[in-house]
Enzyme design. Sequence first.
Site, PDB file in Angstrom:
ATOM      1  N   LYS A 157     -14.974 -22.349 -34.195  1.00  0.00           N
ATOM      2  CA  LYS A 157     -13.818 -22.719 -35.013  1.00  0.00           C
ATOM      3  C   LYS A 157     -13.193 -23.934 -34.331  1.00  0.00           C
ATOM      4  O   LYS A 157     -12.292 -23.811 -33.499  1.00  0.00           O
ATOM      5  CB  LYS A 157     -12.840 -21.537 -35.112  1.00  0.00           C
ATOM      6  CG  LYS A 157     -11.764 -21.715 -36.167  1.00  0.00           C
ATOM      7  CD  LYS A 157     -11.026 -20.417 -36.413  1.00  0.00           C
ATOM      8  CE  LYS A 157      -9.759 -20.605 -37.225  1.00  0.00           C
ATOM      9  NZ  LYS A 157      -9.966 -21.157 -38.567  1.00  0.00           N
TER      10      LYS A 157
HETATM   11  N1  PMP Z   1     -14.243 -19.948 -42.988  1.00  0.00           N
HETATM   12  C1  PMP Z   1     -13.453 -20.952 -42.595  1.00  0.00           C
HETATM   13  C2  PMP Z   1     -13.958 -22.349 -42.687  1.00  0.00           C
HETATM   14  C3  PMP Z   1     -12.155 -20.702 -42.123  1.00  0.00           C
HETATM   15  O1  PMP Z   1     -11.366 -21.708 -41.736  1.00  0.00           O
HETATM   16  C4  PMP Z   1     -11.696 -19.371 -42.049  1.00  0.00           C
HETATM   17  C5  PMP Z   1     -10.305 -19.086 -41.570  1.00  0.00           C
HETATM   18  N2  PMP Z   1     -10.267 -18.927 -40.181  1.00  0.00           N
HETATM   19  C6  PMP Z   1     -12.557 -18.353 -42.471  1.00  0.00           C
HETATM   20  C7  PMP Z   1     -13.834 -18.671 -42.928  1.00  0.00           C
HETATM   21  C8  PMP Z   1     -12.142 -16.902 -42.386  1.00  0.00           C
HETATM   22  O2  PMP Z   1     -12.135 -16.485 -41.052  1.00  0.00           O
HETATM   23  P1  PMP Z   1     -11.151 -15.346 -40.531  1.00  0.00           P
HETATM   24  O3  PMP Z   1     -11.306 -14.203 -41.452  1.00  0.00           O
HETATM   25  O4  PMP Z   1     -11.627 -15.037 -39.154  1.00  0.00           O
HETATM   26  O5  PMP Z   1      -9.777 -15.911 -40.557  1.00  0.00           O
END
Ligand code: PMP
Length: 307
Positions: A157
């Site tokens: 991320k």
């Molecule tokens: N994909 C992307 C590109 C994101 O930015 C997010 C948000 N963090 C998610 C999926 C969902 O991830 P999470 O459930 O861990 O927030």
Amino acid sequence: MSNTSFLWHNGRIKPWADASVHVSTHALHYGSSVFEGERVYATPQGPAYFRLAEHTRRLFESAAIYEIEIGYSEDEINAACMELIRANAMRSAYVRPIVFRGAGGLGVLPKGGSPVEVAIMALDWGAYLGDAVEKGADVCVSSWHRPAPNTLPSWAKAGGNYLSSQLIGLEARRGGYDEGIALGHNGLLSEGAGENLFLVKRGKLLTPPSSAGILAGITRDSVLTLAADLGIAVEERDLPREALYTADEVFMTGTAAEITPVRSVDRKVVGPGTPGPITRQLQQAFFGLFDGRTEDRWGWLSLINAV
Ligand code: PMP
């Protein structure tokens, strides 16, 4: 969204306005940041983080991929996240830890490296896509695809990945949509600009695999776990674009978006145009974790005052 009084920066709690960086900060030039998005929910027992340990773990994995040395342990970051909510006396929050290469020279890899900075912000942030969490979102398939797996690692991320998300989101907004969904390098479904993607077809829950250029979402994992618990059949598999147009239900998941139903894709109405029964069932199970209707059998909640 509004700023809070305090944030955590390089080891201590500070007033929000006192945390600034220099314009030569490496991450500004080269996107060298990794971050998280977490939520604190107001539960009947008091404010509690949802899956804090997993978010912190992913932060460290994102940093490891880019060889960024965080300089604190996972336990220290978890404790700092807790401390910040107490310092701001918040009942609920969206929390944003960020680790980035700071000011240390303008090269891609400056001699001696760049100092690493760590900050954690807590914001007052409601539903990410507004009332779409109730009514359903109108989304489009973006003309922008996600980067191929051998270009930018989607499991990290990282700030730089969000240039792709911005292009997808900008195009969607220009077209009057709430959000954009991207195809992967192979032309198959990947994920939303900031959400993972789920479809329901004949009672079965379908989602692109973690190798589809997606972020391995923590909400996605929670939904897969809750679905298994509810006896809903789940398949992680490659899905073509047309699966969106023939699905009975579509929804998106993310820490910010939570579980947001999709009511139309490319102006084609999904099912009857209202959130479907499986989406509703999963929403109830998910939001029930925070008001006590769903028992937290997985130890996903960490109470803030208990630490
Ligand atoms: N994909 C992307 C590109 C994101 O930015 C997010 C948000 N963090 C998610 C999926 C969902 O991830 P999470 O459930 O861990 O927030």
